[in-house]
Scaffold this motif. Structure first.
Motif, PDB file in Angstrom:
ATOM      1  N   PHE A 145       3.261   3.189 -10.316  1.00  0.00           N
ATOM      2  CA  PHE A 145       3.886   2.882  -9.023  1.00  0.00           C
ATOM      3  C   PHE A 145       4.156   4.171  -8.247  1.00  0.00           C
ATOM      4  CE2 PHE A 145       7.897   2.928  -6.665  1.00  0.00           C
ATOM      5  CZ  PHE A 145       7.581   2.059  -5.643  1.00  0.00           C
ATOM      6  N   LEU A 146       4.718   5.166  -8.932  1.00  0.00           N
ATOM      7  CA  LEU A 146       5.034   6.421  -8.256  1.00  0.00           C
ATOM      8  C   LEU A 146       3.779   7.080  -7.712  1.00  0.00           C
ATOM      9  CD1 LEU A 146       7.666   7.840 -10.771  1.00  0.00           C
ATOM     10  CD2 LEU A 146       8.121   6.811  -8.539  1.00  0.00           C
ATOM     11  N   SER A 147       2.684   6.977  -8.465  1.00  0.00           N
ATOM     12  CA  SER A 147       1.434   7.585  -8.020  1.00  0.00           C
ATOM     13  C   SER A 147       0.901   6.909  -6.764  1.00  0.00           C
ATOM     14  CB  SER A 147       0.391   7.511  -9.147  1.00  0.00           C
ATOM     15  OG  SER A 147      -0.856   7.995  -8.698  1.00  0.00           O
ATOM     16  N   ARG A 148       0.867   5.571  -6.792  1.00  0.00           N
ATOM     17  CA  ARG A 148       0.340   4.841  -5.634  1.00  0.00           C
ATOM     18  C   ARG A 148       1.207   5.066  -4.403  1.00  0.00           C
ATOM     19  NH1 ARG A 148       0.236   0.805  -9.512  1.00  0.00           N
ATOM     20  NH2 ARG A 148       1.962  -0.278  -8.479  1.00  0.00           N
ATOM     21  N   THR A 149       2.520   4.978  -4.595  1.00  0.00           N
ATOM     22  CA  THR A 149       3.433   5.129  -3.464  1.00  0.00           C
ATOM     23  C   THR A 149       3.452   6.566  -2.960  1.00  0.00           C
ATOM     24  OG1 THR A 149       4.787   3.365  -4.420  1.00  0.00           O
ATOM     25  CG2 THR A 149       5.779   4.688  -2.672  1.00  0.00           C
ATOM     26  N   GLY A 150       3.398   7.514  -3.887  1.00  0.00           N
ATOM     27  CA  GLY A 150       3.363   8.916  -3.488  1.00  0.00           C
ATOM     28  C   GLY A 150       2.142   9.231  -2.660  1.00  0.00           C
ATOM     29  N   GLU A 151       1.008   8.660  -3.041  1.00  0.00           N
ATOM     30  CA  GLU A 151      -0.217   8.907  -2.281  1.00  0.00           C
ATOM     31  C   GLU A 151      -0.100   8.343  -0.868  1.00  0.00           C
ATOM     32  OE1 GLU A 151      -5.064   8.472  -2.787  1.00  0.00           O
ATOM     33  OE2 GLU A 151      -3.712   7.702  -4.333  1.00  0.00           O
ATOM     34  N   ARG A 152       0.515   7.174  -0.749  1.00  0.00           N
ATOM     35  CA  ARG A 152       0.666   6.574   0.580  1.00  0.00           C
ATOM     36  C   ARG A 152       1.639   7.390   1.437  1.00  0.00           C
ATOM     37  NH1 ARG A 152       3.332   0.981   2.335  1.00  0.00           N
ATOM     38  NH2 ARG A 152       2.357   0.789   4.372  1.00  0.00           N
ATOM     39  N   LEU A 153       2.721   7.848   0.821  1.00  0.00           N
ATOM     40  CA  LEU A 153       3.695   8.651   1.553  1.00  0.00           C
ATOM     41  C   LEU A 153       3.084   9.988   1.969  1.00  0.00           C
ATOM     42  CD1 LEU A 153       6.575   8.885   2.595  1.00  0.00           C
ATOM     43  CD2 LEU A 153       7.299   9.598   0.308  1.00  0.00           C
ATOM     44  N   TYR A 154       2.294  10.562   1.087  1.00  0.00           N
ATOM     45  CA  TYR A 154       1.605  11.816   1.394  1.00  0.00           C
ATOM     46  C   TYR A 154       0.699  11.654   2.619  1.00  0.00           C
ATOM     47  CZ  TYR A 154      -2.102  15.312   0.933  1.00  0.00           C
ATOM     48  OH  TYR A 154      -3.022  16.288   1.182  1.00  0.00           O
ATOM     49  N   ALA A 155      -0.080  10.566   2.637  1.00  0.00           N
ATOM     50  CA  ALA A 155      -0.974  10.308   3.769  1.00  0.00           C
ATOM     51  C   ALA A 155      -0.179  10.140   5.060  1.00  0.00           C
ATOM     52  CB  ALA A 155      -1.819   9.075   3.499  1.00  0.00           C
ATOM     53  N   ALA A 156       0.993   9.514   4.964  1.00  0.00           N
ATOM     54  CA  ALA A 156       1.828   9.313   6.152  1.00  0.00           C
ATOM     55  C   ALA A 156       2.321  10.649   6.708  1.00  0.00           C
ATOM     56  CB  ALA A 156       3.013   8.411   5.813  1.00  0.00           C
ATOM     57  N   TYR A 157       2.647  11.582   5.819  1.00  0.00           N
ATOM     58  CA  TYR A 157       3.052  12.909   6.294  1.00  0.00           C
ATOM     59  C   TYR A 157       1.908  13.580   7.054  1.00  0.00           C
ATOM     60  CZ  TYR A 157       7.341  12.850   3.491  1.00  0.00           C
ATOM     61  OH  TYR A 157       8.581  12.546   2.991  1.00  0.00           O
ATOM     62  N   GLY A 158       0.700  13.376   6.567  1.00  0.00           N
ATOM     63  CA  GLY A 158      -0.450  13.925   7.275  1.00  0.00           C
ATOM     64  C   GLY A 158      -0.612  13.309   8.644  1.00  0.00           C
ATOM     65  N   ASN A 159      -0.370  11.990   8.755  1.00  0.00           N
ATOM     66  CA  ASN A 159      -0.535  11.290  10.035  1.00  0.00           C
ATOM     67  C   ASN A 159       0.423  11.806  11.106  1.00  0.00           C
ATOM     68  OD1 ASN A 159      -2.586   9.626   9.079  1.00  0.00           O
ATOM     69  ND2 ASN A 159      -1.158   8.042   8.385  1.00  0.00           N
ATOM     70  N   VAL A 160       1.632  12.209  10.673  1.00  0.00           N
ATOM     71  CA  VAL A 160       2.619  12.674  11.660  1.00  0.00           C
ATOM     72  C   VAL A 160       2.660  14.201  11.761  1.00  0.00           C
ATOM     73  CG1 VAL A 160       4.055  10.623  11.391  1.00  0.00           C
ATOM     74  CG2 VAL A 160       4.532  12.651   9.982  1.00  0.00           C
ATOM     75  N   ASN A 161       1.658  14.864  11.117  1.00  0.00           N
ATOM     76  CA  ASN A 161       1.551  16.321  11.221  1.00  0.00           C
ATOM     77  C   ASN A 161       2.799  17.024  10.690  1.00  0.00           C
ATOM     78  OD1 ASN A 161       0.228  18.713  11.881  1.00  0.00           O
ATOM     79  ND2 ASN A 161       1.078  18.781  13.963  1.00  0.00           N
ATOM     80  N   TRP A 162       3.157  16.703   9.446  1.00  0.00           N
ATOM     81  CA  TRP A 162       4.346  17.248   8.820  1.00  0.00           C
ATOM     82  C   TRP A 162       3.944  17.895   7.482  1.00  0.00           C
ATOM     83  CZ3 TRP A 162       9.417  14.019   7.751  1.00  0.00           C
ATOM     84  CH2 TRP A 162      10.471  14.901   7.503  1.00  0.00           C
ATOM     85  N   PRO A 163       3.318  19.074   7.516  1.00  0.00           N
ATOM     86  CA  PRO A 163       2.754  19.668   6.297  1.00  0.00           C
ATOM     87  C   PRO A 163       3.794  20.060   5.261  1.00  0.00           C
ATOM     88  CG  PRO A 163       2.650  21.224   8.124  1.00  0.00           C
ATOM     89  CD  PRO A 163       3.071  19.912   8.710  1.00  0.00           C
ATOM     90  N   GLU A 164       4.959  20.523   5.709  1.00  0.00           N
ATOM     91  CA  GLU A 164       5.955  20.984   4.738  1.00  0.00           C
ATOM     92  C   GLU A 164       6.385  19.848   3.805  1.00  0.00           C
ATOM     93  OE1 GLU A 164       6.027  23.306   8.474  1.00  0.00           O
ATOM     94  OE2 GLU A 164       6.357  21.185   7.992  1.00  0.00           O
ATOM     95  N   ALA A 165       6.670  18.681   4.400  1.00  0.00           N
ATOM     96  CA  ALA A 165       7.092  17.533   3.587  1.00  0.00           C
ATOM     97  C   ALA A 165       5.965  17.095   2.663  1.00  0.00           C
ATOM     98  CB  ALA A 165       7.523  16.383   4.491  1.00  0.00           C
ATOM     99  N   GLY A 166       4.723  17.115   3.176  1.00  0.00           N
ATOM    100  CA  GLY A 166       3.583  16.728   2.354  1.00  0.00           C
ATOM    101  C   GLY A 166       3.381  17.665   1.185  1.00  0.00           C
ATOM    102  N   GLN A 167       3.544  18.953   1.410  1.00  0.00           N
ATOM    103  CA  GLN A 167       3.358  19.937   0.340  1.00  0.00           C
ATOM    104  C   GLN A 167       4.438  19.800  -0.732  1.00  0.00           C
ATOM    105  OE1 GLN A 167       3.273  23.406   2.813  1.00  0.00           O
ATOM    106  NE2 GLN A 167       1.022  23.498   2.861  1.00  0.00           N
ATOM    107  N   ARG A 168       5.684  19.550  -0.289  1.00  0.00           N
ATOM    108  CA  ARG A 168       6.755  19.349  -1.272  1.00  0.00           C
ATOM    109  C   ARG A 168       6.476  18.129  -2.130  1.00  0.00           C
ATOM    110  NH1 ARG A 168      10.094  20.814   3.142  1.00  0.00           N
ATOM    111  NH2 ARG A 168      10.485  18.595   3.607  1.00  0.00           N
ATOM    112  N   LEU A 169       6.024  17.049  -1.473  1.00  0.00           N
ATOM    113  CA  LEU A 169       5.725  15.824  -2.223  1.00  0.00           C
ATOM    114  C   LEU A 169       4.572  16.052  -3.203  1.00  0.00           C
ATOM    115  CD1 LEU A 169       6.081  12.773  -2.743  1.00  0.00           C
ATOM    116  CD2 LEU A 169       4.509  12.353  -0.847  1.00  0.00           C
TER     117      LEU A 169
END
Length: 414
Positions: A355-379
């Protein structure tokens, strides 16, 4: 002084007889109302529309006067028609009384006085009795009651049948196409029936009407939210109206599952119409709804654990952010991703790695969509550590490479 006029409020006014109108029930022997019944009906309608006169005595008197039959008529009906005329008259009178809010209250309080059937069943009896063309005409020309009840006119008699949720549960009685056409029928101001109710709900900030009204609208719009006939004919404004009324009716039930269902269905409809701003409002409300349920033990059942509700809150928060991004609301989108991250962090200790893997991947993609690299890198870094400590033994290296690739892709993207 006329004592009769005091005892019987229907005798307190005098009106000319209504023009005889067709009475479209095949089981009724005459095709028109008698002058006596038409006159009683006209007097009743005048008084029932005045709150100070809409008393139990008025409704009781009308039911008695409208259904009264002479002794010869009673015998003929009993032996020649098995009581069909009395049954139709009784059903029509009860349904007409039920078209008034005070009349429905009267019927509920005096239910035992009118046999074993509720007025809902009388409505079904009468709608079933109508031929297909008459039924279609009545549905195509609805009247909206002052409390939001949908009323079907019986010809030009002045009689009405309230449409109820029970009608929708009878197979073959009302098609989705017929209901969609009724809701989208426009009045002289080019406003749909659905739109007029939405205007009323929005201005008064409460449910459609009493419990009967709300049950009707909830059932109607639950069906329409999954009906291609409605979606194909509806404009974006119609879908917004549906969402307004449907959610209001659902909230009046105070049932958490029905509220969530209404929010989800409305969001999907609005997304199909690419109405991203309004869809985002539904998704945000849905995410908040699940988060509130998760934090309040009194709001969820034993079948819905706080962990399960928080999982849904994460996904709905991400979806809300995606809708906000498409609506060019970047700041609001990042706020909802922060909420999603907060919910996700609550689940790390208790949730399985898949679950964490699937959800983490979706959240990571969302950070990319809103141009938020710092949050994506931390995740991505957090997920690498989780892969090493919690991932399946045989797949740890694969997971590690996957999340390491996230970081590289982010570096390339930003």
């Amino acid at each position: 002084m006329d004592v009769t006029a005091i005892m019987n409020p229907l005798n307190s006014i005098s009106l000319p007889n209504l023009t005889h109108a067709q009475f479209p029930f095949p089981s009724y022997p005459e095709k028109d109302l008698s002058s006596r019944r038409s006159d009683a009906l006209a007097k009743f309608n005048t008084l029932a529309n005045q709150p100070e006169h809409a008393t139990p005595e008025l409704f009781r008197t009308f039911l008695s006067d409208f259904t009264r039959m002479g002794w010869w008529d009673v015998l003929a009906d009993l032996f020649l028609r098995s009581g069909a005329k009395r049954e139709i008259l009784n059903a029509v009178a009860i349904c007409h009384v039920a078209s008034f809010p005070a009349g429905r209250e009267f019927l509920w309080n005096a239910q035992s006085s009118f046999g074993d059937h509720s007025f809902h069943e009388h409505v079904v009896l009468l709608v079933t009795e109508l031929d297909e063309s008459t039924r279609a005409h009545m549905l195509g020309n609805p009247t909206l009651g002052e409390d939001g009840m949908i009323l079907m006119s019986i010809g030009d008699t002045g009689l009405h049948l309230p449409l109820t949720s029970v009608c929708l549960d009878c197979p073959g009685l009302l098609s989705h196409e017929a209901v969609a056409n009724m809701l989208l029928a426009k009045d002289d101001t080019s406003r749909t029936l659905l739109g007029r109710v939405a205007d009323s709900v929005a201005s008064e900030r409460k449910g459609v009407g009493d419990a009967t009204c709300n049950a009707l609208w909830y059932a109607l719009l639950a069906g329409m939210s999954q009906c291609s006939a409605f979606y194909d004919a509806a404009q974006p404004s119609d879908v917004r109206d549906l969402a307004t009324v449907y959610l209001s009716a659902a909230q009046s039930t105070e049932n958490a599952n029905e509220i969530a269902s209404a929010l989800s269905r409305c969001a999907r409809l609005l997304e199909r119409k690419e109405d991203w701003g309004n869809a985002a409002q539904m998704r945000c409300a849905l995410a908040a709804h699940y988060a509130d349920q998760a934090s309040d033990p009194g709001m969820h059942s034993q079948d819905d654990s706080p962990q399960a509700l928080t999982r849904v809150a994460v996904h709905e928060s991400i979806t809300a952010a995606r809708c906000l991004e498409k609506a060019n609301e970047a700041r609001a989108a990042t706020e909802w991703l922060q909420r999603a991250q907060g919910h996700f962090d609550q689940l790390v200790a208790e949730s399985d790695f898949d679950f964490l893997s699937r959800t983490g991947e979706r959240l990571y993609a969302a950070y990319g969509n809103v141009n938020w690299p710092e949050a994506g890198q931390r995740l991505a870094a957090d997920m690498c550590r989780l892969a090493e400590t919690r991932g399946p033994l045989l797949k740890t290296n694969a997971f590690h490479r996957q999340y390491a690739n996230w970081v590289r892709r982010l570096d390339a993207m930003f």
